[in-house]
Design an enzyme around this catalytic site. Structure first.
Site, short mmCIF file in Angstrom:
data_model
loop_
_atom_site.label_atom_id
_atom_site.label_comp_id
_atom_site.label_asym_id
_atom_site.label_seq_id
_atom_site.Cartn_x
_atom_site.Cartn_y
_atom_site.Cartn_z
N HIS A 214 8.42 -27.67 10.57
CA HIS A 214 8.67 -27.19 12.67
C HIS A 214 9.57 -27.52 12.80
O HIS A 214 10.68 -26.37 13.49
CB HIS A 214 7.83 -28.18 12.82
CG HIS A 214 7.44 -27.53 14.57
ND1 HIS A 214 7.26 -28.35 15.20
CD2 HIS A 214 7.64 -26.28 14.73
CE1 HIS A 214 6.42 -28.07 16.59
NE2 HIS A 214 7.17 -26.39 16.37
N ASN B 287 3.29 -24.03 14.38
CA ASN B 287 3.17 -24.28 15.33
C ASN B 287 1.33 -24.97 15.94
O ASN B 287 1.10 -26.05 15.93
CB ASN B 287 4.22 -24.08 16.48
CG ASN B 287 3.72 -24.74 18.13
OD1 ASN B 287 3.91 -25.72 17.76
ND2 ASN B 287 3.51 -24.51 18.46
N ILE C 298 7.39 -23.16 22.40
CA ILE C 298 7.49 -24.41 22.55
C ILE C 298 7.35 -25.19 22.00
O ILE C 298 7.74 -24.84 20.29
CB ILE C 298 5.85 -24.17 23.55
CG1 ILE C 298 5.04 -25.27 23.94
CG2 ILE C 298 5.35 -23.67 22.34
CD1 ILE C 298 5.31 -26.00 25.19
N HIS D 86 7.91 -19.71 13.48
CA HIS D 86 7.57 -20.77 14.03
C HIS D 86 6.06 -20.63 14.48
O HIS D 86 5.20 -21.85 14.43
CB HIS D 86 8.35 -20.69 15.75
CG HIS D 86 7.95 -21.54 16.18
ND1 HIS D 86 6.72 -21.55 17.40
CD2 HIS D 86 8.52 -23.23 16.45
CE1 HIS D 86 6.69 -22.72 18.37
NE2 HIS D 86 7.39 -23.09 17.82
N HIS E 257 12.43 -24.59 15.55
CA HIS E 257 13.93 -25.43 16.80
C HIS E 257 15.28 -25.70 16.21
O HIS E 257 15.95 -23.84 17.70
CB HIS E 257 13.35 -26.42 17.04
CG HIS E 257 11.61 -26.04 18.02
ND1 HIS E 257 11.52 -25.98 19.51
CD2 HIS E 257 10.12 -26.02 17.43
CE1 HIS E 257 11.02 -25.73 19.29
NE2 HIS E 257 9.95 -26.41 18.44
#
Length: 874
Positions: free
Chosen positions: A530, A725, A874, A721, A535
């Site tokens: 993740h 997520n 997010i 993602h 990110h």
């Protein structure tokens, strides 16, 4: 005695005065262009802008408000000063309100056909406060035959905040070499402005994109407990770069950047990268619980003494059915420590219950189905971390760790351990038939296990073997729990192997073994699958794109939607989540070693391996097959992440091919594109500079290189993602199913812990996994991260239909959206087909994490566990 004129009367007189006098300067001889300007209305809650708003009205009163000057792509030689307009009715329209709203203002320009088409404009904000400029549309442009659209989406600060003009370009795309000469200097100057000069602390109105190491996670000025390794810039701890803030160095360590106060979320990112008002309010509303609990030591201290253990699974269920009853002393302390509005958010209506959470999907249909072996195996293929499972190619499993440093680390699992569970096959038969698979966290964790276990955590490095059965279900065969040798790492691993059992103390031991494996998988998921692989690795692409690729460039228009909100959420993560003593260190087993571990594993990151087909082949779960639609054959046919992912990947790839082919007719055009070449060079040498010499980087010499790279970027930012997520709360919102910490080792026969396991296995399980306070923090965080924002923009969507003036590009994008809608229908049909056992499973939870959400079937935001946002938002 005279009568004081109204503001409206004075404004009208001023307009008439300027209208008459503009003729003297060459205005008024051409046709009048009507323009509409959409801005974001001010919000009364922005208290710092109240004084500025009053001054704005005064400025407008004297005719010194907001002006726009058009720039033609083909101006006449005379240099006549045409094309300046002032936004009308600002003082009567742009008044503060309780909510941030969009409003439309008018603007008029004198323009002649011989002036050509305006394709850029300079805006000057002479007010005292900033405003959000969404779009500008020019209608009835002489000689153009239609409207000219400018998609701005930018905050415009007062002119005294800039040392340059704010310029915006129309939605027409140009490669650098094709840019009309009058626009060329504006294009180049804008990129220079966005790069900044590399010095000084950056302020909120700055628009600078620059790089820095991860040197802002520790707090050395607060003591040794909060010292953390700088990540990036070294061979030992390489890392992707993050956005520079320019804050001063810490007093005790000049290599580290000083940090903001704990409760501050005011971390610098370029203003246009910040959450918009609606998104920010969502983030605060759902993130308050985790932020407050993690950052107020007083609450943590009180909870540690009073609510640190679950005594039964019903205690865990109370989180969703009733909350936690707190003693009066804690209630009083919480009330004193937090604002009243937050206190009400944390409490239920009876004033005694603390933190009631939504029921996670994994226990909605059954409270016990998560404990089955079938569900355990299914979540490797359709859970929140379906990107690690791989085919076993040799038995027993081997380690790649350096034997000189770590001794013998090969697996101790033997054929005798698993023979009775192979459904009549031998190990070699199962290998030859591609039926053995492994979840292997051994090599990733073993180098850190001793240090991790020196804290309150007590865990193992694990390997788990699975058999692929004829019905498509993965059956766990054996679990190996390994520790470093007590006499030193170089003596190798000390391992124990556990095999399936359904009843008695053996069944309880088996459940605990699965918990230790899941702890490993949960930590790897959060840190690597993740955080690192979506990110962190995407942020350098965002920075490099804004620094080197103009908004006029077709590649910028292709990629920009996939960068929305990422820098902002990453900055907040550095402030409250992955920092020293932050939420992640408090809730995930590696603790203070978490980010350092992720840096060590970043060494193995390969950009091109994140092409989904490449990843599946590398993990051995697929083989090349030219006859198949996607060019490969899945060895696990019922693999929801891979099945749906390949559909999404192919749709993205086809869209990128169609789009790039509109602008690049040859490989030479890619090679001669100065912005693309500068972008890729900077990305490799700076953004991912610690891996710059790796041979796997595309050379960016061909159209294929460009198409492949853009497809991977979009895949990582959107579908990958989403897959790792948005299902977090569905599965990990119930911590017994996805524990993040283990606090004691597997009990040995003859010990009190083993006796407890025999007499009260549920209590022994709960005492082993995540404690109550950690559960509260973890579930709060997961709830925040799993929610879709109300203003989310999903794959196949854009925030405006006017994102490009190129009709062929718009048509290709529409075809992309249509393909995604077809994929939606296919996913829904497969989820209803009972032959696909892994798409729903014993917990009756359909696989929807790669549901594109482009139709009107599912428009609700929140914890809906479906939908692929365009970006890591997010």
């Amino acid at each position: 005695m005279g009568v004081c004129p109204s503001v409206e009367m004075l404004q009208k007189l001023l307009e008439e005065f300027f209208s008459r006098n503009l003729m003297k300067f060459g205005y008024g001889r051409g046709k009048r262009i009507r323009g509409s300007v959409v801005i974001m209305k001010k919000c009364l809650l922005d208290f710092k802008d109240v004084k500025a708003s009053i001054l704005d009205r005064v400025h407008d009163f004297f005719g010194n408000g907001v002006s726009i000057q058009l720039i033609s792509s083909n101006p006449p030689d005379s240099g006549e000063r045409l094309g300046v307009g002032k936004l009308e009715k600002w003082t009567t329209t742009v008044t503060p309100s309780l909510t941030a709203e969009e409003i439309e203002l008018r603007v008029f320009f004198e323009w002649e056909e011989r002036m050509g088409v305006p394709e850029a404009f300079i805006i000057r904000n002479n007010h005292r406060s900033q405003f959000y400029l969404k779009t500008v549309t020019l209608q009835d442009v002489p000689g153009h035959g239609g409207s000219v659209h400018f998609v701005c989406n930018s905050w415009v600060y007062p002119v005294h905040r800039y040392s340059y003009d704010r310029v915006f370009f129309s939605n027409k795309s140009y490669l650098p070499s094709e840019t009309p000469e009058p626009l060329r200097k504006y294009r180049e100057e804008e990129l220079v402005n966005l790069r900044g000069n590399g010095v000084g602390e950056l302020k909120e109105w700055d628009r600078v994109y620059d790089y820095a190491y991860y040197n802002d996670l520790g707090m050395p000025d607060s003591g040794k407990k909060y010292v953390r390794t700088v990540l990036g810039g070294s061979g030992e701890f390489p890392y992707p770069r993050r956005g520079r803030t320019g804050r001063k160095p810490a007093k005790t360590d000049p290599c580290c950047e000083c940090r903001l106060p704990l409760l501050s979320l005011d971390v610098y990112v370029p203003r246009d990268e910040q959450f918009r008002n609606l998104k920010f309010s969502d983030f605060l509303a759902y993130g308050l619980k985790s932020i407050v609990q993690a950052l107020l030591p007083e609450i943590k201290s009180l909870c540690d003494k009073n609510v640190n253990e679950f005594d039964s699974f019903q205690d865990v269920m109370n989180l969703y059915e009733g909350g936690i009853t707190l003693p009066n002393e804690i209630l009083g302390s919480v009330r004193e420590l937090v604002p009243w509005q937050l206190f009400r958010e944390l409490m239920r209506s009876d004033g005694r219950q603390f933190l009631k959470f939504p029921v996670p999907d994994v226990i909605k249909e059954s409270k016990t189905a998560w404990r089955t072996d079938e569900e355990f195996g299914r979540e490797m293929l359709a859970g929140v971390n379906p990107v690690v499972i791989r085919r076993l190619e040799e038995f027993p499993p081997v380690s790649k760790l350096d034997s000189k440093t770590y001794g013998k680390q090969n697996s101790s699992i033997t054929e005798e351990h698993i023979a009775e569970h192979l459904n009549g096959l031998t190990v070699h038969q199962a290998l030859d038939m591609n039926k053995l698979f492994i979840l292997d966290h051994h090599d990733s964790l073993m180098p850190y296990i001793s240090r991790i276990n020196s804290t309150s955590t007590k865990t193992y490095a694990t390997r788990t073997l699975f058999l692929l059965q004829d019905n498509g279900i993965l059956k766990p065969l054996a679990m190996e729990l390994s520790l470093p040798h007590p006499q030193g790492d170089h003596h190798g691993a000390v391992s124990k192997v556990f095999t399936p059992a359904e009843s008695g103390v053996e069944g309880s031991v088996w459940q605990l073994a699965k918990a230790y494996v899941t702890v490993n998988d949960s930590g790897y998921h959060q840190l690597i699958s993740h955080w690192l692989n979506t990110h962190a690795v995407i942020e350098p692409f965002i920075i490099a794109t804004n620094r080197q690729v103009s908004v006029m460039h077709p590649i910028y228009k292709l990629l920009h939607p996939h960068f929305k909100d990422t820098m902002n959420i990453n900055a907040m993560a550095r402030q409250i989540l992955i920092n020293a003593g932050g939420i992640l260190e408090s809730t995930v087993f590696p603790g203070k070693y978490a980010m350092e571990m992720s840096a060590v594993l970043y060494r193995n990151w390969v950009f091109t391996d994140h092409a989904l087909p490449t990843d599946l082949i590398k993990r051995g779960v697929a083989v090349p097959d030219p006859s198949s639609p996607h060019g490969l054959k899945l060895l696990i046919e019922d693999y929801p992440y891979a099945v749906d992912g390949l559909e999404i990947w192919s749709a993205i790839e086809k869209w990128v091919i169609e789009y790039c082919s509109l602008y690049y007719e040859s490989d030479e055009m890619v090679q001669e594109d100065t912005e693309v070449q500068s972008w890729w060079t900077e990305l490799r040498n700076v953004g991912h500079g610690d891996l710059k010499d790796e041979p796997w980087w595309p050379k960016m010499d061909t159209r294929e290189d460009l198409i492949k790279s853009c497809t991977i970027i979009i895949w990582i930012a959107s579908a990958l993602h989403a897959a790792v997520n948005f299902g977090q709360y569905s599965y990990a919102g119930y911590l017994p199913n996805r524990p993040t910490v283990s606090r004691r080792f597997m009990p040995e026969p003859g010990t009190p812990e083993f006796k407890e396991l025999e007499t009260d296995p549920d209590l022994a399980y709960l005492k082993t996994i995540t404690a109550q306070l950690q559960t509260l923090l973890g579930v709060s965080l997961i709830e925040s991260l799993s929610r879709h924002s109300v203003d989310e923009i999903y794959l196949g969507q854009r925030d405006t239909p006017d994102w490009t003036s190129d009709e062929e590009a718009a048509a290709a994008f529409e075809r992309f959206g249509n393909r995604l809608r077809e994929i939606e229908e296919k996913i829904m049909m497969m989820n209803k087909d009972e032959k696909w056992k892994n798409r729903v499973g014993p917990v009756k939870l359909p696989y929807t994490f790669l549901f594109p959400n482009t139709s009107n079937f599912y428009e609700e935001e929140g914890l809906n566990a479906r939908g692929i946002p365009n970006s890591v938002s997010i």
